[in-house]
Design an enzyme around this catalytic site. Structure first.
Site, PDB file in Angstrom:
ATOM      1  N   LYS A 279     103.972  92.149  61.903  1.00  0.00           N
ATOM      2  CA  LYS A 279     104.057  92.681  63.273  1.00  0.00           C
ATOM      3  C   LYS A 279     103.913  94.201  63.223  1.00  0.00           C
ATOM      4  CE  LYS A 279     105.840  90.672  66.573  1.00  0.00           C
ATOM      5  NZ  LYS A 279     105.284  90.210  67.834  1.00  0.00           N
ATOM      6  N   CYS A 284     112.806 100.452  68.101  1.00  0.00           N
ATOM      7  CA  CYS A 284     114.138  99.841  68.205  1.00  0.00           C
ATOM      8  C   CYS A 284     114.587  99.199  66.902  1.00  0.00           C
ATOM      9  CB  CYS A 284     114.206  98.856  69.365  1.00  0.00           C
ATOM     10  SG  CYS A 284     113.145  97.418  69.196  1.00  0.00           S
TER      11      CYS A 284
HETATM   12 ZN   LIG Z   1     111.371  97.624  70.644  1.00  0.00          ZN
END
Ligand SMILES: [Zn+2]
Length: 415
Positions: A279, A284
């Site tokens: 990915k 985050c």
């Molecule tokens: Zn994120």
């Protein structure tokens, strides 16, 4: 000046050799990966053009202004988070405490009153007043109240009812559903363990079977999926590992394969982390993935592992800081997933949390700081399990330990 330029990892000559190579096999994901790397190259070269001496700066004042505004007013874009309002309180309050900018008493008192309205008659907190109790906003509300850390804040939490709510979502196999009638996944075990340990309501039966269920979420990759059999994912892995640390059972996990999995999720060119294998980088995961390394360090230390570093976590702390400072800041305040994405309070909270993890090594006895860029970039440390500042954790635990653990009143169906 040449020396200054080479101090940053992303401006060293060898950095280009970290670019993705598709070995002549183009796929949808390889095209996306190259696109992201291209955008980051553009961001880095634009930065170099504007800064003769690269010294990344955390846009402290802009972030504070953006965050403080969010406590009073949210744009239309946040309508979709109407069932996550305690989260907004937590994301903003935690970001501000990392920036060492406490909120005025009048505002924190308003937050306490708002969260009190989110507490359900059946115990636990909902995503907004009048909504259904759910473990995720319960976690966020308890964390937000512990950050505020006043008697008013602690008194909002009805501990007896909270315990009843936790029993109402507990399943016979040790797992938890997110809400009554809702889905099972490993987030719920973490949310339950987090709030129960902070507020001193852990009984002998509340987490019976939970560690065994969490272990069953660890798969062949080494990380944890949301439920047994799913792909390993950063958010679920953090939740599972942190829950196991709270329950004192982290040694039941295969810590070495977990370490290999998470260390491989730091992107070699970008410096930030991806959430899953194959990915793209996302700001985050600076907390969900990099935040695993302090937990793993301590767990391996407890096992007597002798090869552990006494100076750094087992990821490239400098590279992560460079990614967050150079690629994830909105010039008007707030942080983001990756260049080209918009800012939001979720990414602001977890980018700053990850930046803090990357700046501070150690714990109670050893504390080393590695602050990339300006000295003023230093954030406050964060607690590796609860992701609120460590002194707020101690203060809350001390407060609630003065009160007895409530008597469990298990619902008839599970007794
Ligand atoms: Zn994120």
């Amino acid at each position: 000046m040449e020396e200054e330029v080479t101090q940053l990892r992303c401006f060293r000559e060898y950095h280009k050799s970290e670019l993705f190579k598709d070995d002549g096999v183009e796929t949808v994901t390889s095209v996306e990966q190259k696109k992201v790397e291209g955008t980051i190259q553009q961001v880095l070269s634009a930065y170099l053009q504007n800064h003769k001496i690269p010294q990344p700066e955390l846009l402290r004042d802009q972030h504070c202004a953006y965050l403080k505004r969010g406590l009073r007013h949210l744009s239309d874009a946040y309508e979709c988070l109407d069932a996550s309002r305690p989260w907004l309180c937590y994301w903003i309050l935690h970001s501000l405490e990392l920036l060492d900018k406490p909120v005025p008493t009048s505002i924190s008192s308003d937050v306490c009153q708002f969260l009190a309205r989110c507490q359900c008659p059946t115990g636990g907190f909902a995503g907004g007043p009048g909504q259904q109790a759910h473990l995720a906003p319960t976690y966020a509300a308890v964390n937000a109240l512990c950050i505020i850390g006043t008697e008013e804040a602690y008194s909002v939490i009805d501990r007896q009812k909270l315990l009843e709510f936790l029993y109402s979502v507990k399943q016979p196999d040790g797992s938890f559903v997110m809400h009554v009638g809702g889905e099972v996944d490993v987030r719920s075990a973490y949310c339950a363990a987090s709030v129960a340990s902070l507020t001193n309501i852990i009984t002998s039966t509340l987490f019976a079977g939970t560690p065994g269920w969490i272990v069953s979420c660890q798969n062949w990759e080494g990380g944890l999926g949301g439920v047994p059999g799913l792909e390993a994912h950063g958010g679920y892995t953090f939740c599972g590992m942190a829950a196991m640390v709270i329950l004192g059972k982290e040694d039941m996990l295969d810590l070495r394969t977990l370490l290999r999995w998470v260390a491989s999720r730091q992107m070699r060119f970008e410096g930030g982390f991806q959430g899953r294998c194959n990915k793209l980088v996302d700001g985050c995961y600076s907390l969900w993935q990099a935040g695993l390394l302090p937990l793993l360090h301590r767990a391996l230390y407890k096992e007597g592992e002798l090869a552990l570093s006494q100076a750094s976590w087992m990821f490239e702390q400098q590279a992560l800081q460079e990614y967050i400072l150079l690629c994830c800041q909105n010039p008007a305040g707030g942080l983001l997933d990756k260049p080209g994405k918009s800012r939001d309070f979720y990414h602001t909270c977890y980018c700053l949390s990850g930046l803090s993890v990357a700046q501070h090594f150690g714990g109670r006895d050893v504390h080393l700081e590695l602050v990339i860029g300006k000295d003023d970039n230093r954030l406050e440390p964060t607690h590796p399990v609860y992701n609120i500042c460590p002194e707020k954790v101690t203060q809350a635990i001390t407060w609630f330990q003065q009160q007895a653990v409530p008597m469990p009143r298990e619902p008839a169906s599970t007794s």
